[in-house]
Each structure stands twice: as C-alpha cells, then as structure tokens.
Design a protein around this motif. Sequence first.
Motif, short mmCIF file in Angstrom:
data_model
loop_
_atom_site.label_atom_id
_atom_site.label_comp_id
_atom_site.label_asym_id
_atom_site.label_seq_id
_atom_site.Cartn_x
_atom_site.Cartn_y
_atom_site.Cartn_z
N ARG A 1 0.87 -1.18 0.00
CA ARG A 1 0.00 0.00 0.00
C ARG A 1 0.90 1.22 0.00
NH1 ARG A 1 -5.30 -1.43 1.44
NH2 ARG A 1 -5.47 -3.58 2.20
N TRP A 2 0.38 2.35 -0.52
CA TRP A 2 1.21 3.53 -0.58
C TRP A 2 0.37 4.78 -0.32
CZ3 TRP A 2 -1.01 1.72 -5.01
CH2 TRP A 2 -1.59 2.66 -5.86
N ARG A 3 1.06 5.81 0.12
CA ARG A 3 0.46 7.13 0.23
C ARG A 3 1.52 8.16 -0.11
NH1 ARG A 3 -2.74 8.69 5.53
NH2 ARG A 3 -4.31 7.43 4.47
N VAL A 4 1.17 9.08 -0.98
CA VAL A 4 2.09 10.15 -1.36
C VAL A 4 1.94 11.29 -0.36
CG1 VAL A 4 2.69 11.85 -3.14
CG2 VAL A 4 2.02 9.52 -3.79
N LEU A 5 3.08 11.66 0.26
CA LEU A 5 3.12 12.74 1.25
C LEU A 5 4.15 13.76 0.79
CD1 LEU A 5 3.13 10.46 4.42
CD2 LEU A 5 1.19 11.76 3.54
N GLY A 6 3.69 14.79 0.11
CA GLY A 6 4.61 15.77 -0.45
C GLY A 6 5.42 15.18 -1.58
N ARG A 7 6.73 15.24 -1.42
CA ARG A 7 7.61 14.73 -2.47
C ARG A 7 8.02 13.28 -2.26
NH1 ARG A 7 11.82 19.79 -3.54
NH2 ARG A 7 10.22 21.32 -4.18
N GLU A 8 7.53 12.66 -1.20
CA GLU A 8 7.88 11.29 -0.91
C GLU A 8 6.65 10.40 -0.86
OE1 GLU A 8 11.71 10.74 1.69
OE2 GLU A 8 10.34 12.09 2.75
N ALA A 9 6.86 9.11 -1.06
CA ALA A 9 5.79 8.12 -0.97
C ALA A 9 6.14 7.14 0.16
CB ALA A 9 5.63 7.37 -2.29
N LEU A 10 5.16 6.89 1.02
CA LEU A 10 5.32 5.92 2.09
C LEU A 10 4.73 4.60 1.64
CD1 LEU A 10 5.89 5.04 5.05
CD2 LEU A 10 3.62 5.95 5.63
N LEU A 11 5.52 3.53 1.72
CA LEU A 11 5.07 2.19 1.37
C LEU A 11 4.93 1.36 2.63
CD1 LEU A 11 7.61 1.42 -1.55
CD2 LEU A 11 5.48 2.75 -1.65
N THR A 12 3.87 0.57 2.71
CA THR A 12 3.69 -0.37 3.82
C THR A 12 3.18 -1.69 3.27
OG1 THR A 12 1.39 0.26 4.28
CG2 THR A 12 3.11 1.53 5.40
N ASN A 13 3.32 -2.76 4.09
CA ASN A 13 2.77 -4.05 3.68
C ASN A 13 2.21 -4.79 4.90
OD1 ASN A 13 5.00 -5.28 4.97
ND2 ASN A 13 6.20 -5.27 3.08
N GLU A 14 1.63 -5.95 4.66
CA GLU A 14 0.95 -6.70 5.72
C GLU A 14 1.92 -7.29 6.74
OE1 GLU A 14 -2.22 -6.75 6.11
OE2 GLU A 14 -2.72 -5.73 4.24
N CYS A 15 3.20 -7.33 6.44
CA CYS A 15 4.18 -7.90 7.36
C CYS A 15 4.83 -6.84 8.25
CB CYS A 15 5.26 -8.65 6.58
SG CYS A 15 4.63 -10.07 5.66
N GLY A 16 4.36 -5.61 8.14
CA GLY A 16 4.92 -4.54 8.97
C GLY A 16 6.07 -3.81 8.33
N GLY A 17 6.43 -4.18 7.10
CA GLY A 17 7.50 -3.49 6.42
C GLY A 17 7.08 -2.10 5.98
N HIS A 18 8.02 -1.16 5.98
CA HIS A 18 7.74 0.17 5.47
C HIS A 18 8.99 0.73 4.82
CE1 HIS A 18 9.78 1.50 9.15
NE2 HIS A 18 9.91 2.68 8.58
N ALA A 19 8.80 1.63 3.88
CA ALA A 19 9.93 2.27 3.20
C ALA A 19 9.45 3.59 2.62
CB ALA A 19 10.49 1.36 2.10
N TRP A 20 10.41 4.51 2.46
CA TRP A 20 10.14 5.79 1.82
C TRP A 20 10.91 5.82 0.50
CZ3 TRP A 20 6.87 9.46 3.83
CH2 TRP A 20 6.50 9.31 5.16
N LEU A 21 10.32 6.40 -0.52
CA LEU A 21 11.04 6.64 -1.77
C LEU A 21 10.49 7.92 -2.39
CD1 LEU A 21 9.88 4.33 -4.69
CD2 LEU A 21 8.57 4.62 -2.62
#
Length: 382
Positions: free
Chosen positions: A29-49
């Motif tokens: 799943r993702w959400r765009v926050l300004g110039r970055e996108a936050l990614l998350t998944n069902e296992c608790g992983g997250h990343a910014w790009l």
Amino acid sequence: MSPLLSRRSPADTGCQAPAAEQSNPAPLRWRVLGREALLTNECGGHAWLPAKRLRELAAGRIGKTDSLWRELQAAGFIRDHMDFAALSESWRRLNLVGWPGPNLHVMALTSRCNGGCLYCSAGSAEPQAADRDMTEDTARKTLEFIFRAPGPELTIEFQGGEPLLNWPVLQFATLYAKQLAQATGKRLHLSLISNLQAMDEAKLAFLAKEGVSICTSLDGPAAIHDRNRGKGSHARTVSWLKRIQRLRTDAPIDPPNAVCTVTRAALGDPKGVVDEFLRLKLERVQLGPLDPLGRARRAWDELGYGPAEYLAFYEKALDYLLQLTARGVRVYEKGALIFLIRVLRREHWRFPNADVLARLAYDRRGDIYPCDEGRLLADNGD
C-alpha cells in the motif's frame, strides 16, 4: 491509503506492464506525502522513496543496481526476492500468532467511587454502597482463573470505580496474587488505577512494600482537571503524586503514571497539558480521547468533540513533545510509542485492547470481558 498495488492493472497506475526480468513489486500500500511516498505491507515493512519513483516501482524498473533496491527488498517489497522466513516471523509478531494467552488482566474491585467526574464511564455507585464491591471469595476465584493462563508473565491491574474503597479485598488480592506467582513460577506485575482521593500513608506504605505500581488521572492544569473531576481534586492528586515521587528516593518502586482524558476544555491548551506532566516529573504522557459512555454520553454537548478536533489537539501536543525530546527532555506519549513499536520494531503492543488474546477484564461479580471497555459498556446496561 491506496489499495494493494499488485491488484491494480497497469492501466490503473499509468505504467507499462513489467517485463519478466524486472523487479516486480510485491503486494503493498502507498500514500504520497509531499515529495515522498510511504510504502507499507501486511508484514509490517515500510519504506520511503521519492514520489516520482513510485511509477518506476510499479513498472518493475527499480533493479538490483539501484540504491533503493536493497531497502525495498529487505522490507518485503520485491516480489521475486522476498525473505519469507523473516517476513513470516514479522507477521507473527504483529498479529500475536503463537502468543501464550492473555497477559494483562483487569480486575474491577468495586463499582463504588468517591469522585465526581463529569465524564465517568464506569456507571459508578455512591461511596457508601458496599454491596457493589467484589468479595474476597470472588477475588480468589478470579485470581485462580487468571493464573491458569499458560504464559510465563502476568500483569494484574486493579480498577474500579475507585479500588481503594475496597481496601481489604485489594490487600487480599495483592498478597494472594503474589502467593500464586510464587507457586506457579510466573513473573507478576501489579498495578493500581486510582484517583488517589482515598489514599493515606498506611495504604501507600503497603502498596510500596508489595511493589504495586500506581497510575492516576491528570487531565491537565488545575482549572481543567477540577472542572472535569471536581473542585480540589487536582490538589489532592498532585500532593500524592509528589509523595510517591519522594518515596522513590528511599524505596525501589515504579514511577507513578497518569492518564489525561481529553475533554473539550483541554482542546485549546495542548502545551499546558503536557507541561503539567513535566512539572510533576512524569515522563510518560498519555492523551486519551473521551469515550461517549456513561455520564460523558449524557453530557456530550458540553464535553465532547469530533475526531478532527481531537487529532488537531494531539498533533500539537505531539509536536511539542518532539521539540522537548530534541532538547534532551525525557518524555514520551504512550500512543505514539505504541505506533512506533509496530512500525520500527514490527511488533505488537503487548497489551492491545479488545482482541482477547492479550487482555481480559473481570467485573466485581467475576464476569469476564474481552477488554475494560466491554466491562464498562455492560455496567451501562449494554
């Protein structure tokens, strides 16, 4: 939050279909926050790009030579390079699979109370109504049931009404729980939730000697607290909090904690509420939204508010807390801590509400509920 990326077609995302040799994205799943996108998944992983690179990820164009690839792979976002052993363990921690039974048990020792809180959700009876107390026999049976839980560690939280009003059973339950802990080899933590209005030196000495931690209510500065909980209650609460803090210099007891129930009166002063915790040397700030139960439901027009108003208050309070911590002040907000545990450590908060796997509540009759809120709803006739 956007839906699972892998369930959207290339036409939905505006990307070309990925070629077989590319790094296909795993469900996310993702959400765009300004110039970055936050990614998350069902296992608790997250990343910014960078947001502009989200389409590249969707199209599978972030390859192994890309500086982002390793971070995305480690968090479980690259379909063909997933560490299933690590991801399944992360999912297990997040969802309590394999937990050894409930480890937090809330015992309501009485439905009597000596407070006059405008928002009381406990359906409390008058202080003189002794027929609303848990009996020693019920306390014994409840504790024996609790200690049949298979886990190695238990926390028992004494609540009410005002549990200090049923002092003989509170004493009995404390000593019997410690006796059962010794017999079963379980680690035990005991906690008292009290308005402190019925505290005295003898009671405090017993609680300190037996290692019972104490949590009370602190709705902010005196004007807010007394408006919510009765004239003069702030001064008595503060007096006992200071007494407990002084006692800690001579005895190895837990620091006291306090909970702020946020009413409409506090919405305009988040800084003042936080500063009151700091003034009393309370490192843990807990900002709880008002529940529409009991008296609060009947007085909602005076006390209540909507979700947006609470979130605006919470955001300002949290920003202030972050400024304090950046200056080296030891303070945190409990709700934020719970979220950070889930995000950064990929673990479940150890005492989640209403899931039965980690928490149970017992009313004065010994009836069992999946959380304290369930018990309160029952007290209000639901």
